[in-house]
Write a protein that holds these residues in place. Structure first.
Motif, PDB file in Angstrom:
ATOM      1  N   GLY A 108     -12.828 -96.505  67.865  1.00  0.00           N
ATOM      2  CA  GLY A 108     -12.982 -95.324  67.296  1.00  0.00           C
ATOM      3  C   GLY A 108     -14.344 -94.576  67.883  1.00  0.00           C
ATOM      4  O   GLY A 108     -15.275 -94.270  66.905  1.00  0.00           O
ATOM      5  N   PRO A 109     -14.457 -94.183  68.943  1.00  0.00           N
ATOM      6  CA  PRO A 109     -15.724 -93.285  69.382  1.00  0.00           C
ATOM      7  C   PRO A 109     -15.783 -91.946  68.668  1.00  0.00           C
ATOM      8  O   PRO A 109     -14.619 -91.214  68.727  1.00  0.00           O
ATOM      9  N   ASP A 110     -16.656 -91.487  68.534  1.00  0.00           N
ATOM     10  CA  ASP A 110     -17.049 -89.974  68.235  1.00  0.00           C
ATOM     11  C   ASP A 110     -17.174 -89.359  69.530  1.00  0.00           C
ATOM     12  O   ASP A 110     -16.673 -87.897  69.462  1.00  0.00           O
ATOM     13  N   ALA A 111     -17.534 -89.752  70.576  1.00  0.00           N
ATOM     14  CA  ALA A 111     -17.571 -88.951  71.847  1.00  0.00           C
ATOM     15  C   ALA A 111     -17.419 -89.872  72.905  1.00  0.00           C
ATOM     16  O   ALA A 111     -17.470 -91.069  72.813  1.00  0.00           O
ATOM     17  N   VAL A 112     -16.845 -89.472  74.081  1.00  0.00           N
ATOM     18  CA  VAL A 112     -16.793 -90.380  75.263  1.00  0.00           C
ATOM     19  C   VAL A 112     -17.370 -89.610  76.487  1.00  0.00           C
ATOM     20  O   VAL A 112     -17.675 -88.234  76.548  1.00  0.00           O
ATOM     21  N   VAL A 113     -17.886 -90.410  77.447  1.00  0.00           N
ATOM     22  CA  VAL A 113     -18.403 -89.931  78.811  1.00  0.00           C
ATOM     23  C   VAL A 113     -17.499 -90.639  79.715  1.00  0.00           C
ATOM     24  O   VAL A 113     -17.289 -91.755  79.809  1.00  0.00           O
ATOM     25  N   ILE A 114     -16.761 -89.578  80.693  1.00  0.00           N
ATOM     26  CA  ILE A 114     -15.743 -89.823  81.590  1.00  0.00           C
ATOM     27  C   ILE A 114     -16.128 -89.925  82.687  1.00  0.00           C
ATOM     28  O   ILE A 114     -16.638 -88.840  83.335  1.00  0.00           O
ATOM     29  N   CYS A 115     -16.222 -91.374  83.367  1.00  0.00           N
ATOM     30  CA  CYS A 115     -16.928 -91.372  84.854  1.00  0.00           C
ATOM     31  C   CYS A 115     -15.696 -92.008  85.785  1.00  0.00           C
ATOM     32  O   CYS A 115     -16.054 -92.474  86.611  1.00  0.00           O
ATOM     33  N   ALA A 116     -14.403 -91.517  85.271  1.00  0.00           N
ATOM     34  CA  ALA A 116     -13.488 -91.976  86.184  1.00  0.00           C
ATOM     35  C   ALA A 116     -13.291 -91.235  87.671  1.00  0.00           C
ATOM     36  O   ALA A 116     -13.980 -90.297  87.713  1.00  0.00           O
ATOM     37  N   GLU A 117     -12.477 -91.947  88.734  1.00  0.00           N
ATOM     38  CA  GLU A 117     -12.229 -91.081  89.740  1.00  0.00           C
ATOM     39  C   GLU A 117     -11.770 -89.708  89.430  1.00  0.00           C
ATOM     40  O   GLU A 117     -11.027 -89.387  88.248  1.00  0.00           O
ATOM     41  N   ASN A 118     -12.061 -88.656  90.206  1.00  0.00           N
ATOM     42  CA  ASN A 118     -11.716 -87.372  89.946  1.00  0.00           C
ATOM     43  C   ASN A 118     -10.285 -87.034  89.580  1.00  0.00           C
ATOM     44  O   ASN A 118     -10.245 -86.233  88.530  1.00  0.00           O
TER      45      ASN A 118
ATOM     46  N   LEU B 287     -17.896 -85.572  77.278  1.00  0.00           N
ATOM     47  CA  LEU B 287     -18.476 -85.188  78.600  1.00  0.00           C
ATOM     48  C   LEU B 287     -17.921 -85.837  79.723  1.00  0.00           C
ATOM     49  O   LEU B 287     -17.803 -87.129  79.838  1.00  0.00           O
ATOM     50  N   CYS B 288     -17.481 -84.887  80.599  1.00  0.00           N
ATOM     51  CA  CYS B 288     -16.725 -85.311  81.827  1.00  0.00           C
ATOM     52  C   CYS B 288     -17.506 -85.184  83.226  1.00  0.00           C
ATOM     53  O   CYS B 288     -18.030 -83.975  83.133  1.00  0.00           O
ATOM     54  N   GLU B 289     -17.505 -86.092  83.767  1.00  0.00           N
ATOM     55  CA  GLU B 289     -18.129 -86.035  85.278  1.00  0.00           C
ATOM     56  C   GLU B 289     -17.555 -84.768  85.898  1.00  0.00           C
ATOM     57  O   GLU B 289     -16.377 -84.602  85.854  1.00  0.00           O
ATOM     58  N   LYS B 290     -18.418 -84.363  86.829  1.00  0.00           N
ATOM     59  CA  LYS B 290     -17.994 -83.222  87.699  1.00  0.00           C
ATOM     60  C   LYS B 290     -17.315 -83.867  88.864  1.00  0.00           C
ATOM     61  O   LYS B 290     -17.770 -84.986  89.383  1.00  0.00           O
ATOM     62  N   PRO B 291     -16.418 -83.144  89.732  1.00  0.00           N
ATOM     63  CA  PRO B 291     -15.788 -81.838  89.106  1.00  0.00           C
ATOM     64  C   PRO B 291     -15.084 -82.047  87.913  1.00  0.00           C
ATOM     65  O   PRO B 291     -14.279 -83.154  87.780  1.00  0.00           O
ATOM     66  N   LEU B 292     -14.751 -81.106  87.084  1.00  0.00           N
ATOM     67  CA  LEU B 292     -14.076 -81.468  85.858  1.00  0.00           C
ATOM     68  C   LEU B 292     -12.619 -81.714  86.077  1.00  0.00           C
ATOM     69  O   LEU B 292     -11.937 -82.664  85.542  1.00  0.00           O
ATOM     70  N   ALA B 293     -12.041 -81.212  87.179  1.00  0.00           N
ATOM     71  CA  ALA B 293     -10.642 -81.420  87.890  1.00  0.00           C
ATOM     72  C   ALA B 293     -10.290 -81.171  89.038  1.00  0.00           C
ATOM     73  O   ALA B 293     -11.141 -80.474  89.728  1.00  0.00           O
ATOM     74  N   THR B 294      -9.261 -81.750  89.627  1.00  0.00           N
ATOM     75  CA  THR B 294      -9.022 -81.588  91.134  1.00  0.00           C
ATOM     76  C   THR B 294      -7.987 -80.273  91.523  1.00  0.00           C
ATOM     77  O   THR B 294      -7.645 -80.058  92.351  1.00  0.00           O
ATOM     78  N   SER B 295      -7.475 -79.617  90.080  1.00  0.00           N
ATOM     79  CA  SER B 295      -6.898 -78.705  90.467  1.00  0.00           C
ATOM     80  C   SER B 295      -6.851 -77.643  89.050  1.00  0.00           C
ATOM     81  O   SER B 295      -7.424 -78.109  88.020  1.00  0.00           O
TER      82      SER B 295
END
Lengths: 339, 342
Positions: A71-81, A99-107
């Motif tokens: 049950g997180p209040d927030a996540v930090v996403i560092c997966a492959e783009n 909080l998402c690692e950059k780039p936000l997305a690839t499309s």
């Protein structure tokens, strides 16, 4: 006293996860876990999973399901783009801020889906563009806002680095990274423009890329992106992975603003001690100063606490993704792309 | 005892046409390498003689009678006429860059000199600046491998003379100023296939600020960015380059590599601009340029830059200007029937 904020770091695929964990571990007002369930897919020798979590001193959960149960209040996403979208959607569905690692997305559609998912769920979506929080950029923005260079008409930006393959080979795998240096490096400079010029959109994009450097990898390594912003500001970004493997640091980022009252030059990583080492046979490059990652994470947490949108938010990230995708369209067609 | 004395060669007799911003630099350099200078200008020749030396004459015809070679430092639109007149009089010609206002004019200039059997060279002096020369030498030697990505910037105060502000006359910042870097980009990375350009500015005339950004696709696979800026009065002249190759990088920033910096403390106005000409920290580029060209004029080896290089740079600049107008990349016109020097 309110209970500590529960934060989960999702994936150690991006090496920035390490510095985010260190920055978060330094705070007493949060509870931190990490999950890196896809680490087994990485080539032998690339760190991850429980071993890396133990080295970082962070509590480890085996699966993302376990994270949602926690049950997180927030996540930090560092997966492959390319894996950002499903994680952002899951987090939003769980009511967790992102909080998402950059780039936000690839499309562009992926980025739009992320923005939409988080807005519908009423959670914050922030993009990890730490250079915005550097001492150098904060000083530049202050000076620009105070009129030090007047009306800016032209910008030259450069975000150059080594081939980012040393720790993580997925950076040069288009299936996971979505592209090469254009994907990796354009957005940092684009984000600074987004901050300086209050989210002004790009009007047209032209780009060239090549594979002269490290021709053995399957993605572009050199790139020049020419952008015209709404309002007519002309921008060129060099996003090339053009630092040699033996370069004394990973790379750097510079920005030059030309205005009608003056010219400003920013070097985001100029606070350093220089030297030369006989034993290492190379230049020494010892960075110092405040850590922008810590300031970026502080903004993420502060935005949650205050119930306000973070900066840079998902829409800002979407604008940078639009520029990157227009650059690829331009490379493919050989023509200027109008947005 | 008898001493064998080799007679000194007679000094090269140079006729300069024009007395504008670059004339003083040329004149000083010619005098320092022992040339004998006469100059003619529709305005300012006497003042130039008083400040720098040489002998001012009253007419172009009189000038041609006195000299072996001509050095054309007039505003760009008049280059072709003087090149043709000099060639017709049998004089070798050195012409300030751009070689001509248009590629058509440049071809006519080359053809006129070829027909007259005289030599013609354009003043791409950046090829003689020590920092650029050192960089090119290492690039050519393969020190940084194959060139991949090049960046050049060139920034200075907006020129004072009115004709620079008339784009029809000067060709604007791309043809007049950035052409140095366009030429150099080609010297390093070879001919250019396509050109894309943008330009933005604010204000008008001498108070106007203008920046042009140009992106080049070289046939070699290399890509180049050049940025040229005419900034507000008092802006220091500054150039930068960074050349990235498969085996390393080379870079220079004239604002960082200074042999001497004086801080005069409070009250010292250290912000005096250097206008159109950069500070020189190495071997004098104009002396090096003119001595190399003088040797060629006197039967020695050809210099490092040819008239065809001058034409090639204009073709790139013209493609950039066309790109500004249409907002799309433009293929560089072939150098065509002008014979390229071996």
């Amino acid at each position: 006293m309110r209970s500590p904020l529960k934060i989960a770091v999702l994936s150690f695929a991006h090496p920035h996860a390490l510095s985010y964990v260190r920055a978060l571990n330094g705070r007493r007002d949060i509870e931190l876990v990490a999950a890196d369930p896809d680490h087994g897919e990485r080539p032998v020798g690339e760190s991850g999973g429980t071993v890396l979590a133990a080295q970082l001193g962070v509590r480890y959960l085996e699966t993302y399901e376990a994270v949602w149960e926690w049950g997180p209040d927030a996540v930090v996403i560092c997966a492959e783009n390319v894996r950002h979208l499903p994680l952002v959607e899951q987090a939003a569905a769980q009511g967790a801020h992102v909080l998402c690692e950059k780039p936000l997305a690839t499309s562009v559609p992926d980025a739009e889906a992320m923005v939409s998912a988080c807005e519908s769920a009423g959670v914050n979506l922030m993009v990890a563009h730490p250079v915005r929080f550097s001492t150098a950029f904060k000083a530049l923005k202050r000076a620009y806002d105070a009129g030090a260079v007047g009306e800016v008409r032209a910008v030259v930006g450069a975000n150059n680095g080594k081939l980012p393959k040393g720790d993580r080979s997925w950076f040069v795998d288009p299936e996971l990274a979505g592209g090469g240096s254009i994907t990796d490096h354009t957005v940092h400079v684009a984000d600074l423009l987004d901050s300086l010029f209050d989210g002004v959109a790009a009007r047209s994009v032209y780009a060239l890329s090549n594979t002269v450097l490290h021709g053995e990898v399957g993605v572009e390594t050199g790139g020049l992106i020419s952008i015209e912003l709404d309002g007519g500001v002309v921008v060129t970004i060099d996003c090339s992975w053009s630092r040699p493997d033996s370069y004394p640091t990973w790379g750097g980022l510079t920005l030059q603003l030309t205005g009608d009252r003056g010219i400003a030059d920013m070097d985001a990583f100029n606070t350093r001690v220089d030297g030369h080492s006989q034993t290492r046979g190379n230049g020494l490059w010892l960075s110092y100063g405040t850590d922008p990652d810590t300031a970026m994470i502080a903004e993420f947490l502060a935005s949650i606490a205050a119930g306000r949108a973070p900066q840079p938010d998902g829409r800002s990230g979407l604008r940078t993704v639009r520029i990157v995708q227009a650059a690829y369209d331009s490379v493919r067609t050989g023509a200027t792309v109008l947005l | 005892m008898t001493v064998q004395v080799t007679p000194a060669p007679p000094p090269l007799r140079v006729g300069m046409i024009g007395a504008g911003g670059i004339a003083g630099a040329h004149l000083s350099a010619w005098l320092s390498i022992g040339a004998e200078i006469s100059h003619f200008s529709t305005a300012g020749a006497q003042a130039l003689a008083a400040s720098h030396g040489g002998v001012a004459v009253d007419s172009f015809a009189e000038l041609l009678d006195l000299v072996d070679v001509v050095d054309i430092v007039t505003p760009t639109p008049s280059h072709l006429g003087y090149v043709q007149a000099g060639a017709a009089a049998g004089k070798h010609v050195f012409c300030e860059k751009p070689l001509a206002r248009t590629s058509t004019d440049a071809r006519l200039a080359i053809e006129a000199c070829r027909a007259a059997g005289v030599q013609l060279y354009p003043g791409h002096v950046v090829r003689y600046f020590s920092e650029y020369e050192s960089m090119h030498r290492e690039v050519a030697a393969g020190t940084i491998g194959t060139v991949a990505v090049q960046r050049f910037t060139r920034t200075g105060s907006r020129p004072d003379m009115d004709w620079f502000h008339d784009e029809e006359a000067s060709g604007g910042v791309i043809l007049d100023q950035m052409i140095h870097d366009l030429d150099f980009a080609c010297w390093n990375a070879g001919p250019v296939g396509t050109v894309f350009a943008r330009q933005a500015g604010t204000g008008t005339g001498k108070d106007g600020v203008v920046s042009a950004h140009v992106i080049l696709q070289h046939h070699s696979g290399a890509i180049t960015h050049a940025a040229g800026t005419w900034a507000r009065p008092g802006t220091a002249f500054r150039t930068t380059f960074e050349i990235a190759g498969t085996g390393g990088i080379l870079r220079h920033d004239s604002a960082e590599h200074k042999p001497l910096v004086i801080d005069g403390g409070a009250g010292h106005d250290g912000r005096a601009g250097t206008g159109l000409l950069p500070e020189v920290s190495g071997v004098g580029p104009f002396e090096l340029e003119l001595s190399e060209i003088a040797r060629a004029f006197m039967g020695g080896d050809p210099p490092r830059v040819s008239a065809e290089d001058g034409l090639a740079a204009i073709l790139v600049a013209e493609a950039a200007v066309t790109s500004l107008q249409i907002g799309q990349p433009v293929a560089v016109a072939p150098i065509g029937n002008v014979e390229v020097a071996a």
